[in-house]
Design a protein around this motif. Structure first.
Motif, PDB file in Angstrom:
ATOM      1  N   UNK A  19       9.663 -21.939 -26.590  1.00 26.55           N
ATOM      2  CA  UNK A  19       9.710 -21.336 -25.261  1.00 26.55           C
ATOM      3  C   UNK A  19       9.445 -19.831 -25.325  1.00 26.55           C
ATOM      4  N   UNK A  20      10.028 -19.156 -26.303  1.00 25.29           N
ATOM      5  CA  UNK A  20       9.828 -17.699 -26.403  1.00 25.29           C
ATOM      6  C   UNK A  20       8.376 -17.359 -26.738  1.00 25.29           C
ATOM      7  N   UNK A  21       7.750 -18.138 -27.615  1.00 26.88           N
ATOM      8  CA  UNK A  21       6.338 -17.897 -27.944  1.00 26.88           C
ATOM      9  C   UNK A  21       5.449 -18.176 -26.736  1.00 26.88           C
ATOM     10  N   UNK A  22       5.785 -19.214 -25.982  1.00 28.20           N
ATOM     11  CA  UNK A  22       5.007 -19.569 -24.785  1.00 28.20           C
ATOM     12  C   UNK A  22       5.054 -18.422 -23.764  1.00 28.20           C
ATOM     13  N   UNK A  23       6.263 -17.920 -23.488  1.00 27.62           N
ATOM     14  CA  UNK A  23       6.375 -16.839 -22.506  1.00 27.62           C
ATOM     15  C   UNK A  23       5.789 -15.532 -23.032  1.00 27.62           C
ATOM     16  N   UNK A  24       5.789 -15.329 -24.334  1.00 35.05           N
ATOM     17  CA  UNK A  24       5.117 -14.161 -24.913  1.00 35.05           C
ATOM     18  C   UNK A  24       3.604 -14.277 -24.692  1.00 35.05           C
ATOM     19  N   UNK A  25       3.056 -15.496 -24.841  1.00 30.56           N
ATOM     20  CA  UNK A  25       1.638 -15.710 -24.565  1.00 30.56           C
ATOM     21  C   UNK A  25       1.314 -15.379 -23.110  1.00 30.56           C
ATOM     22  N   UNK A  26       2.188 -15.798 -22.198  1.00 27.97           N
ATOM     23  CA  UNK A  26       1.970 -15.493 -20.775  1.00 27.97           C
ATOM     24  C   UNK A  26       1.980 -13.983 -20.563  1.00 27.97           C
ATOM     25  N   UNK A  27       2.964 -13.324 -21.144  1.00 24.59           N
ATOM     26  CA  UNK A  27       3.077 -11.866 -20.995  1.00 24.59           C
ATOM     27  C   UNK A  27       1.854 -11.151 -21.562  1.00 24.59           C
ATOM     28  N   UNK A  28       1.285 -11.694 -22.621  1.00 18.49           N
ATOM     29  CA  UNK A  28       0.117 -11.086 -23.264  1.00 18.49           C
ATOM     30  C   UNK A  28      -1.209 -11.552 -22.671  1.00 18.49           C
ATOM     31  N   UNK A  29      -1.146 -12.337 -21.592  1.00 20.19           N
ATOM     32  CA  UNK A  29      -2.364 -12.787 -20.918  1.00 20.19           C
ATOM     33  C   UNK A  29      -3.086 -13.906 -21.634  1.00 20.19           C
ATOM     34  N   UNK A  30      -2.378 -14.608 -22.531  1.00 22.17           N
ATOM     35  CA  UNK A  30      -3.004 -15.675 -23.307  1.00 22.17           C
ATOM     36  C   UNK A  30      -2.697 -17.067 -22.756  1.00 22.17           C
TER      37      UNK A  30
END
Length: 92
Positions: A19-30
């Protein structure tokens, strides 16, 4: 655009991400931002999940994926505007 929505556990499973990696991807535009389904529920169009997974498998660069995410967000708005035209602004 496919309107089937996947809930977060399904998306995380398909992406093999925490979940944390997924939301980091969202935050980074990925990855695309979630669609709000209620007070404590979100989902993602299955078509977006499939497209972004395919882009990752194909080896697209992060910049290419960011461009794809921007296109997918724009597509969400265009689908809505098309529906408004079809229903002449009356969705009741």
């Amino acid at each position: 655009m496919d309107q089937i929505l996947l809930r977060k556990p399904q998306v995380l499973n398909q992406r093999a991400r925490s979940s944390s990696a997924h939301y980091r991807d969202i935050q980074n535009g990925l990855f695309t931002k979630p669609v709000n389904l209620g007070e404590r529920a979100v989902g993602w169009p299955i078509s977006e999940v499939n497209i972004l997974t395919a882009a990752q498998v194909a080896g697209l660069s992060e910049d290419e994926i960011r461009s794809l995410v921007a296109e997918l967000h724009a597509k969400r708005k265009s689908v809505f505007l098309t529906l408004m035209e079809v229903f002449d602004g009356d969705l009741s």
